[in-house]
Design an enzyme around this catalytic site. Structure first.
Site, PDB file in Angstrom:
ATOM      1  N   GLY A 108       6.902  -6.286  -0.371  1.00 42.78           N
ATOM      2  CA  GLY A 108       6.219  -6.278   0.917  1.00 42.78           C
ATOM      3  C   GLY A 108       7.143  -6.676   2.043  1.00 42.78           C
ATOM      4  CB  SER A 109       6.301  -7.601   5.449  1.00 41.51           C
ATOM      5  OG  SER A 109       5.387  -8.657   5.228  1.00 41.51           O
ATOM      6  CE  LYS A 139      -3.185 -10.001  -1.334  1.00 38.00           C
ATOM      7  NZ  LYS A 139      -3.835  -8.731  -0.921  1.00 38.00           N
ATOM      8  CG  HIS A 140      -2.667  -2.812  -4.675  1.00 37.89           C
ATOM      9  ND1 HIS A 140      -1.679  -2.633  -3.738  1.00 37.89           N
ATOM     10  CD2 HIS A 140      -2.598  -1.714  -5.474  1.00 37.89           C
ATOM     11  CE1 HIS A 140      -1.057  -1.488  -3.974  1.00 37.89           C
ATOM     12  NE2 HIS A 140      -1.592  -0.910  -5.038  1.00 37.89           N
ATOM     13  CD  GLU A 174      12.678  -5.092  -5.322  1.00 38.42           C
ATOM     14  OE1 GLU A 174      13.185  -4.490  -4.359  1.00 38.42           O
ATOM     15  OE2 GLU A 174      13.266  -5.256  -6.394  1.00 38.42           O
ATOM     16  CG  LEU A 175      11.298  -9.233   0.776  1.00 39.78           C
ATOM     17  CD1 LEU A 175      11.774 -10.506   1.441  1.00 39.78           C
ATOM     18  CD2 LEU A 175       9.804  -9.294   0.517  1.00 39.78           C
ATOM     19  CD1 TRP A 217       0.069  -1.670   2.991  1.00 35.69           C
ATOM     20  CD2 TRP A 217       0.888   0.391   3.212  1.00 35.69           C
ATOM     21  NE1 TRP A 217       0.993  -1.698   4.017  1.00 35.69           N
ATOM     22  CE2 TRP A 217       1.510  -0.437   4.170  1.00 35.69           C
ATOM     23  CE3 TRP A 217       1.263   1.742   3.163  1.00 35.69           C
ATOM     24  CZ2 TRP A 217       2.477   0.029   5.065  1.00 35.69           C
ATOM     25  CZ3 TRP A 217       2.230   2.199   4.054  1.00 35.69           C
ATOM     26  CH2 TRP A 217       2.811   1.352   4.984  1.00 35.69           C
ATOM     27  CG  ASN A 218       5.204   1.501   0.460  1.00 35.75           C
ATOM     28  OD1 ASN A 218       4.862   0.868  -0.540  1.00 35.75           O
ATOM     29  ND2 ASN A 218       6.460   1.619   0.833  1.00 35.75           N
ATOM     30  CB  CYS A 277      11.257  -0.417   1.185  1.00 36.39           C
ATOM     31  SG  CYS A 277      11.270   0.242  -0.481  1.00 36.39           S
TER      32      CYS A 277
END
Ligand code: NAP
Length: 473
Positions: free
Chosen positions: A207-208, A155-156, A229-230, A131-132, A263
């Site tokens: 994401g995380s 998938k958002h 991409e974390l 979401w960022n 990030c």
């Protein structure tokens, strides 16, 4: 309904979205797969025209798109506008350069014939996005893969469905064929099923660590190529010869931009001891000047966090850090507004045994450390489970570059904001993931680099010829 927009400024439920059905998923897969086959026979230039059109539509609808993003996740309206423009820049870049970047690569070889690598599409991709930066995260995967000819299913994040729907609408309006980008309000299980489907050839997740581990495990089980991409806990290294005012001016901006939910937003400020006290005092002054308020109001300089969940998580981390011995140099007080605000906060004295030492603080919290030498700064910067980006400040660019070269991350900027542009590769090492998005590397992430060797006739006499080497002659 898991997907909903709750405005983080006033906690109002704006809209809920129905969950994806099995029929919608099957349609996305079959349409995407048919499009993959169709695109293989169509010139890249046709897609480039559509991508330019997408850039035009983004610019034309910038105000509306910016409002949707700000209501979805709370960032300042001007930052949302900047994000839309960046998306248009990325689309234009791949439209202008994609065909050239995908030209076959000749290889000099001992084999008989002309050897080359063709860079071809592979099929439908699944992208899972956070979401960022609700548009930019999609565009980083969409633009290069659209040019390559890989249709995509999105998938958002469950809290930015408005932005997901708006992005899909722009793609449709551009005249891109059905299946180019299908947004699905899918559950985790549905995402796993999509990844497992034989028509899907890869998955890109931003994401995380938690999300990355789950999705990478599913991709691994199904032998699907993936890029991760974390998170990041990037260092902001202020060397002893840095200009202090420049350092502070950059420091508060990198930490507060997007309310610190980036990030690559620098989370650890590692400052040479000769500058430390003044740096800390000036950083406090800069944080004290921020004005929280409605992110739609141009006079607001400080936005809420994206959700109640994110605020609670960050507050828990701050509390844990303090219990573990960290000192509050600024902030950590209440904000007298109903939304998901956390006061900008500065923590110092975070020792290695602090439970938050290795955690990513994904919000407006600066951790400031004092070091006695370049080596100490490098060691501290590298004492991280993550390895995404970083900034080094020095009065001497060569000195800054020498330190930058020793930092174990995927990206380091010397004397500059860490910018993300389509020609620059974006990604990390260690726990920050693997693979790169954007640039030539991102374009090639999901291509089939296919070797083709073309001879006039078989040359049985060539000792380097395949059959001869394998003894088959
Ligand atoms: P997150 O929880 O991992 O969510 C990211 C996306 O993954 C969301 O769409 C989420 O869906 C989905 N997801 C999570 N677990 C999943 C599963 N098991 N199966 C399928 N989908 C799953 O990440 P976040 O905490 O919201 O985002 C912030 C993190 O992203 C930070 O760590 C930040 O540093 C990182 N980030 C990295 C980059 C980069 O380029 N390296 C850029 C931006 C952000 P739901 O919303 O439905 O849970």
């Amino acid at each position: 309904m898991a997907y909903k927009t709750v405005n983080p400024y006033n906690n109002e439920l704006v809209k809920s979205y129905p969950d994806a059905t099995s029929e919608e998923i099957e349609k996305a897969l079959s349409t995407g797969h048919a499009l993959y086959k169709q695109w293989r026979d169509e010139p890249i230039a046709d897609r480039a025209k559509i991508l330019h059109k997408i850039a035009d539509l983004l610019r034309k609808n910038e105000d509306e798109l910016a409002k949707i993003a700000t209501i979805d996740m709370g960032k300042l309206l001007n930052e949302s506008k900047g994000e839309v423009e960046l998306c248009a820049i990325i689309a234009d870049y791949y439209a202008d350069n994609g065909e050239d970047l995908l030209k076959p690569t000749p290889i000099s070889t001992q084999a008989t014939g002309a050897a080359e690598i063709l860079h071809q599409s592979t099929g439908v991709l699944m992208m899972v996005e956070p979401w960022n930066f609700p548009y930019y995260q999609i565009m980083r995967v969409f633009a290069p893969n659209f040019i390559v000819g890989n249709p995509m299913i999105l998938k958002h994040a469950s809290n930015t469905p408005g932005s997901a729907a708006a992005f899909e609408k722009i793609v449709k309006e551009s005249g891109a064929p059905d299946g180019s980008l299908t947004n699905l309000f899918a559950s985790y299980d549905q995402v796993s099923d999509i990844i497992a489907d034989q028509r899907v050839q890869g998955v890109a997740l931003t994401g995380s660590k938690r999300g990355g581990q789950s999705v990478a495990a599913v991709a691994g089980q199904n032998l699907k190529k993936n890029s991760m991409e974390l998170g990041g806990s990037d260092a902001f290294v202020v060397l002893s010869d840095a200009d202090l005012d420049t350092a502070v001016d950059l420091a508060w901006r990198v930490r507060i931009y997007n309310n610190g939910q980036v990030c690559t937003s620098n989370k650890r400020f590692i400052v040479a001891d000769n500058l430390y006290d003044e740096f800390l005092a000036k950083l406090k002054d800069a944080f004290a000047k921020l004005k929280p308020g409605d992110p739609m109001d141009p006079s607001t300089t400080y936005a809420p966090m994206n959700s109640a969940r994110a605020k609670a998580k960050l507050q828990g981390q701050i509390d844990k850090a303090i219990e573990g011995g960290a000192k509050v140099a600024f902030g950590n007080g209440p904000v007298d507004l109903p939304g998901q605000f956390i006061q900008p906060t500065i923590l110092t004295d975070i020792s290695k045994d602090n439970p938050e030492f290795y955690d990513e603080l994904f919000g407006p919290v600066a951790q400031v450390f004092k070091v006695g030498s370049d080596q100490e700064a490098i060691d501290l910067a590298n004492d991280s489970e993550l390895g995404l980006g970083g900034i080094v400040l020095s009065g001497d660019p060569a000195h800054g570059r020498a330190v930058a070269a020793k930092i174990e991350t995927g990206m380091v900027f010397v004397n500059s904001f860490l910018v993300s542009l389509p020609e620059l590769p974006f990604g990390g090492v260690k726990g920050s993931g693997y693979g790169r998005e954007m640039s030539q590397l991102g374009l090639n992430a999901f291509v089939n680099d296919k070797l083709v060797v073309t001879s006039q006739t078989p040359d049985w006499g060539n000792p380097a010829g395949g059959l001869a080497v394998f003894g088959g002659k």
